[in-house]
Design an enzyme around this catalytic site. Structure first.
Site, mmCIF file in Angstrom:
data_model
loop_
_atom_site.group_PDB
_atom_site.id
_atom_site.type_symbol
_atom_site.label_atom_id
_atom_site.label_comp_id
_atom_site.label_asym_id
_atom_site.label_seq_id
_atom_site.Cartn_x
_atom_site.Cartn_y
_atom_site.Cartn_z
ATOM 1 N N ASP A 71 18.678 30.414 5.554
ATOM 2 C CA ASP A 71 18.513 31.558 5.568
ATOM 3 C C ASP A 71 17.602 32.001 3.504
ATOM 4 O OD1 ASP A 71 20.886 30.596 4.490
ATOM 5 O OD2 ASP A 71 21.520 32.557 5.426
ATOM 6 N N ASN A 140 32.421 39.430 8.602
ATOM 7 C CA ASN A 140 31.688 39.759 9.670
ATOM 8 C C ASN A 140 31.397 38.297 10.343
ATOM 9 O OD1 ASN A 140 29.248 38.980 9.107
ATOM 10 N ND2 ASN A 140 28.572 41.550 9.079
ATOM 11 N N HIS A 142 28.919 36.285 10.849
ATOM 12 C CA HIS A 142 27.565 36.031 10.810
ATOM 13 C C HIS A 142 27.350 34.545 10.602
ATOM 14 C CE1 HIS A 142 26.746 37.800 5.871
ATOM 15 N NE2 HIS A 142 26.899 35.955 6.869
ATOM 16 N N GLU A 147 23.347 38.516 11.621
ATOM 17 C CA GLU A 147 24.558 39.552 11.896
ATOM 18 C C GLU A 147 25.136 40.398 13.086
ATOM 19 O OE1 GLU A 147 26.032 40.288 9.103
ATOM 20 O OE2 GLU A 147 24.475 41.396 7.494
HETATM 21 C C1 GLP Z 1 25.886 34.784 3.173
HETATM 22 C C2 GLP Z 1 24.620 32.760 4.154
HETATM 23 C C3 GLP Z 1 25.512 32.738 4.398
HETATM 24 C C4 GLP Z 1 27.197 32.515 4.747
HETATM 25 C C5 GLP Z 1 27.941 33.627 3.766
HETATM 26 C C6 GLP Z 1 29.639 33.614 3.656
HETATM 27 O O1 GLP Z 1 25.609 35.852 3.814
HETATM 28 N N1 GLP Z 1 23.902 33.508 4.518
HETATM 29 O O2 GLP Z 1 25.532 32.163 5.738
HETATM 30 O O3 GLP Z 1 27.868 31.394 5.319
HETATM 31 O O4 GLP Z 1 27.003 34.089 2.440
HETATM 32 O O5 GLP Z 1 29.465 33.622 2.233
HETATM 33 P P1 GLP Z 1 30.959 32.764 1.299
HETATM 34 O O6 GLP Z 1 31.150 31.974 1.538
HETATM 35 O O7 GLP Z 1 30.862 33.104 0.191
HETATM 36 O O8 GLP Z 1 32.147 33.813 1.987
#
Ligand code: GLP
Length: 248
Positions: A71, A140, A142, A147
């Site tokens: 992404d 959440n 995702h 989302e």
């Molecule tokens: C972002 C990315 C996701 C990732 C998420 C979790 O939103 N787009 O791909 O899984 O963060 O982040 P963290 O690993 O910092 O909890």
């Protein structure tokens, strides 16, 4: 019957990173032109550090690997320091022998985001599909930027970010959630589920509740990661804190 996703619980976040990095190194040895799907976020930082270590030890050769990031924020050019492309350079690509012409990113600054999403799907197809998709998970539920919603998009698409997602990405924007772009582009759940193998990593207590629902709950668009239950070769690598309510 082997249930999906298969859950592996490790003693620490460091061990999660080591196990997955080893898996990637072995996959690269077996198939040098491996097509990897890669995530951003805090969770994969240890994995990327471990991959750099393996590379320096001669145990991970990225020279022919093809990569696709999950992404990107809408409106940010790839050279913007807060972009996911810059994140990947900082934490992995600047430190291994990956070939820039084989690294694929969504262009956050594309003038026509819909066309950019279609281009990305075409590039994944042209590469023969993703062999190993690595995923993180938002609190959440995702994955990528898919989302929770009443409907999900199958393919790479433009998405409006939830306030909690902007909040958890604030670290990339000097700690200011209001500076996090309101929109992004992301591979869709279909793009992700078409990968030959998928490994989701989650560490820390803040992910425990969500992970338990991903593994044991119903498949629901309210928790996009629950769709991994439909994948034949999906695994979840957890540390003890994230897996505290599960048996590994
Ligand atoms: C972002 C990315 C996701 C990732 C998420 C979790 O939103 N787009 O791909 O899984 O963060 O982040 P963290 O690993 O910092 O909890």
């Amino acid at each position: 019957m082997q249930r999906s996703p298969r859950v592996l619980i490790f003693a620490s976040a460091g061990e999660v990173a080591e196990a997955l990095a080893r898996r990637v190194g072995e996959a690269l040895a077996h198939k040098p032109d491996l097509v990897l799907g890669l995530p951003t976020g805090r969770t994969p930082l240890l994995l990327y550090a471990e991959l750099v270590r393996l590379h320096r030890a001669g145990e991970a050769d990225f020279s022919r690997a093809v990569t696709f990031n999950l992404d990107e924020f809408l409106g940010l050019p790839g050279d913007h320091p807060s972009s996911y492309r810059a994140f990947m350079r900082r934490h992995l690509f600047d430190h291994v022998n990956a070939d820039p012409s084989r690294m694929n990113f969504l262009d956050g600054a594309a003038l026509d985001p819909l066309q950019e999403c279609e281009r990305y799907e075409g590039a994944i197809d042209a590469a023969g599909g993703i062999d190993l998709q690595i995923l993180g998970i938002g609190t959440n539920g995702h994955v990528g930027f898919n989302e929770p919603a009443t409907e999900l998009e199958a393919r790479t698409h433009r998405v409006t970010l939830k306030p909690e997602t902007r909040h958890s990405n604030a670290g990339l924007f000097g700690g200011h959630p209001d500076r996090v772009p309101t929109e992004a582009m992301s591979m869709g759940m279909g793009t992700i589920l078409h990968a030959r193998e998928a490994v989701l990593i989650a560490t820390g207590e803040s992910k425990a509740r969500c992970v338990a629902r991903v593994v044991n709950g119903p498949i629901t668009t309210a928790l996009p990661a629950s769709f991994l239950q439909l994948h034949r070769h999906a695994e979840i690598f957890l540390d003890r804190a994230a897996g505290q309510t599960l048996d590994g």
